[in-house]
Design a protein around this motif. Structure first.
Motif, PDB file in Angstrom:
ATOM      1  N   LEU A 107       0.817  -1.205   0.000  1.00 42.55           N
ATOM      2  CA  LEU A 107       0.000   0.000   0.000  1.00 42.55           C
ATOM      3  C   LEU A 107       0.859   1.267   0.000  1.00 42.55           C
ATOM      4  N   ALA A 108       2.016   1.206   0.636  1.00 41.37           N
ATOM      5  CA  ALA A 108       2.896   2.377   0.713  1.00 41.37           C
ATOM      6  C   ALA A 108       3.485   2.738  -0.649  1.00 41.37           C
ATOM      7  N   ARG A 109       3.501   1.812  -1.590  1.00 44.83           N
ATOM      8  CA  ARG A 109       4.086   2.063  -2.915  1.00 44.83           C
ATOM      9  C   ARG A 109       3.069   2.506  -3.969  1.00 44.83           C
ATOM     10  N   ILE A 110       1.802   2.551  -3.626  1.00 47.55           N
ATOM     11  CA  ILE A 110       0.782   2.933  -4.602  1.00 47.55           C
ATOM     12  C   ILE A 110       0.843   4.435  -4.845  1.00 47.55           C
ATOM     13  N   ASN A 111       0.971   4.802  -6.123  1.00 43.96           N
ATOM     14  CA  ASN A 111       1.013   6.214  -6.507  1.00 43.96           C
ATOM     15  C   ASN A 111      -0.339   6.725  -6.972  1.00 43.96           C
ATOM     16  N   ASP A 112      -1.054   5.909  -7.751  1.00 36.62           N
ATOM     17  CA  ASP A 112      -2.297   6.377  -8.360  1.00 36.62           C
ATOM     18  C   ASP A 112      -3.234   5.196  -8.565  1.00 36.62           C
ATOM     19  N   ILE A 113      -4.522   5.472  -8.431  1.00 40.05           N
ATOM     20  CA  ILE A 113      -5.552   4.474  -8.702  1.00 40.05           C
ATOM     21  C   ILE A 113      -6.575   5.121  -9.620  1.00 40.05           C
ATOM     22  N   SER A 114      -6.880   4.452 -10.719  1.00 43.19           N
ATOM     23  CA  SER A 114      -7.905   4.963 -11.627  1.00 43.19           C
ATOM     24  C   SER A 114      -8.832   3.823 -12.005  1.00 43.19           C
ATOM     25  N   PHE A 115     -10.051   4.178 -12.397  1.00 44.14           N
ATOM     26  CA  PHE A 115     -10.993   3.154 -12.819  1.00 44.14           C
ATOM     27  C   PHE A 115     -11.649   3.585 -14.113  1.00 44.14           C
ATOM     28  N   ALA A 116     -12.167   2.605 -14.840  1.00 43.15           N
ATOM     29  CA  ALA A 116     -12.899   2.862 -16.074  1.00 43.15           C
ATOM     30  C   ALA A 116     -14.090   1.915 -16.115  1.00 43.15           C
ATOM     31  N   ALA A 117     -15.216   2.452 -16.577  1.00 42.56           N
ATOM     32  CA  ALA A 117     -16.421   1.636 -16.709  1.00 42.56           C
ATOM     33  C   ALA A 117     -17.252   2.192 -17.861  1.00 42.56           C
ATOM     34  N   SER A 118     -17.555   1.339 -18.826  1.00 45.26           N
ATOM     35  CA  SER A 118     -18.422   1.744 -19.938  1.00 45.26           C
ATOM     36  C   SER A 118     -19.858   1.859 -19.436  1.00 45.26           C
ATOM     37  N   LEU A 119     -20.750   2.296 -20.294  1.00 43.30           N
ATOM     38  CA  LEU A 119     -22.147   2.416 -19.900  1.00 43.30           C
ATOM     39  C   LEU A 119     -22.707   1.061 -19.465  1.00 43.30           C
ATOM     40  N   TRP A 120     -22.437   0.016 -20.249  1.00 46.86           N
ATOM     41  CA  TRP A 120     -22.919  -1.318 -19.884  1.00 46.86           C
ATOM     42  C   TRP A 120     -22.328  -1.760 -18.549  1.00 46.86           C
ATOM     43  N   GLU A 121     -21.021  -1.523 -18.349  1.00 43.13           N
ATOM     44  CA  GLU A 121     -20.380  -1.906 -17.093  1.00 43.13           C
ATOM     45  C   GLU A 121     -20.965  -1.125 -15.916  1.00 43.13           C
ATOM     46  N   ARG A 122     -21.314   0.129 -16.137  1.00 45.67           N
ATOM     47  CA  ARG A 122     -21.945   0.908 -15.069  1.00 45.67           C
ATOM     48  C   ARG A 122     -23.312   0.337 -14.720  1.00 45.67           C
ATOM     49  N   ILE A 123     -24.045  -0.143 -15.724  1.00 52.00           N
ATOM     50  CA  ILE A 123     -25.368  -0.723 -15.468  1.00 52.00           C
ATOM     51  C   ILE A 123     -25.245  -1.987 -14.632  1.00 52.00           C
ATOM     52  N   ILE A 124     -24.278  -2.842 -14.959  1.00 47.44           N
ATOM     53  CA  ILE A 124     -24.117  -4.097 -14.211  1.00 47.44           C
ATOM     54  C   ILE A 124     -23.143  -3.959 -13.035  1.00 47.44           C
ATOM     55  N   ARG A 125     -22.666  -2.742 -12.793  1.00 48.35           N
ATOM     56  CA  ARG A 125     -21.794  -2.407 -11.653  1.00 48.35           C
ATOM     57  C   ARG A 125     -20.479  -3.176 -11.654  1.00 48.35           C
ATOM     58  N   CYS A 126     -19.742  -3.055 -12.757  1.00 46.63           N
ATOM     59  CA  CYS A 126     -18.403  -3.611 -12.793  1.00 46.63           C
ATOM     60  C   CYS A 126     -17.514  -2.664 -13.592  1.00 46.63           C
ATOM     61  N   GLY A 127     -16.228  -2.951 -13.647  1.00 46.43           N
ATOM     62  CA  GLY A 127     -15.304  -2.099 -14.384  1.00 46.43           C
ATOM     63  C   GLY A 127     -13.882  -2.567 -14.207  1.00 46.43           C
ATOM     64  N   THR A 128     -12.954  -1.719 -14.627  1.00 43.70           N
ATOM     65  CA  THR A 128     -11.532  -2.022 -14.557  1.00 43.70           C
ATOM     66  C   THR A 128     -10.858  -1.023 -13.633  1.00 43.70           C
ATOM     67  N   LEU A 129     -10.012  -1.519 -12.754  1.00 46.90           N
ATOM     68  CA  LEU A 129      -9.274  -0.684 -11.817  1.00 46.90           C
ATOM     69  C   LEU A 129      -7.805  -0.794 -12.162  1.00 46.90           C
ATOM     70  N   LYS A 130      -7.133   0.350 -12.312  1.00 44.30           N
ATOM     71  CA  LYS A 130      -5.699   0.365 -12.604  1.00 44.30           C
ATOM     72  C   LYS A 130      -4.968   0.981 -11.427  1.00 44.30           C
ATOM     73  N   ILE A 131      -4.011   0.230 -10.895  1.00 45.24           N
ATOM     74  CA  ILE A 131      -3.245   0.663  -9.737  1.00 45.24           C
ATOM     75  C   ILE A 131      -1.802   0.868 -10.186  1.00 45.24           C
ATOM     76  N   GLU A 132      -1.336   2.090 -10.079  1.00 37.68           N
ATOM     77  CA  GLU A 132       0.031   2.418 -10.488  1.00 37.68           C
ATOM     78  C   GLU A 132       0.904   2.484  -9.246  1.00 37.68           C
ATOM     79  N   SER A 133       2.060   1.842  -9.336  1.00 35.78           N
ATOM     80  CA  SER A 133       2.947   1.805  -8.179  1.00 35.78           C
ATOM     81  C   SER A 133       4.329   2.339  -8.533  1.00 35.78           C
TER      82      SER A 133
END
Length: 177
Positions: A107-133
């Motif tokens: 956790l101490a090495r995490i610099n940035d966290i971003s997520f992306a979710a298309s319209l369909w993914e938002r409807i079904i409540r899922c997506g992609t999480l990118k963790i930069e370290s």
């Protein structure tokens, strides 16, 4: 959820564990249903009483079983073998059923966290999480996870808790006596 205690060290606690969203298996299930419907239709139209009917039946069933194995069972095992684990010390990704790989980011090495979710993914409540370290490998991508915004928030809360724990220990040891 499976037991993940074996992935934890003595001084860390489990905060969150998930796997990919169940909708990852919908396409594979459709292929399974179509495969067995086609196999049933082929068996129904095979003429009875011919010398090659038994062999053809076994061929149709064998091909249907192989297609089911390749396009349904193997993806199911990959889905079951993919775990995303958040502890008080790190984010851990474990992938694989037979051949296993894993990657952890403290956790101490995490610099940035971003997520992306298309319209369909938002409807079904899922997506992609990118963790930069701040490491050589840099980016950890968690694909098709349920509630990526919630997991992002939980990771930030865990990072704040880890920093408070770390800096609190430093203050206790650096105070003059």
């Amino acid at each position: 959820m499976p037991s993940v205690d074996r992935y934890l060290t003595d001084d860390e606690e489990l905060i969150y564990v998930t796997r990919q969203h169940w909708t990852q298996l919908v396409g594979e299930f459709v292929v399974l249903c179509v495969t067995w419907a086609a196999a049933g239709a082929l068996l129904w139209v095979l003429p009875s009483g011919k010398s090659w009917t038994n062999a053809a039946t076994y061929v149709v069933l064998g091909v249907a079983a192989l297609v089911s194995l390749w396009f349904w069972l193997i993806p199911l095992m990959k889905w079951r073998g993919t775990l995303y684990i958040l502890t008080t010390k790190r984010v851990h990704m474990r992938v694989g059923f037979v051949n296993k790989t894993g990657r952890s980011i403290p956790l101490a090495r995490i610099n940035d966290i971003s997520f992306a979710a298309s319209l369909w993914e938002r409807i079904i409540r899922c997506g992609t999480l990118k963790i930069e370290s701040a490491s050589e490998q840099g980016l950890l991508t968690l694909k098709h996870i349920p509630d990526p915004e919630g997991l992002k928030r939980t990771i930030y809360e865990a990072m704040d808790g880890d920093q408070e724990h770390h800096y609190g220990a430093e203050e206790r040891t650096s105070r003059p006596r």
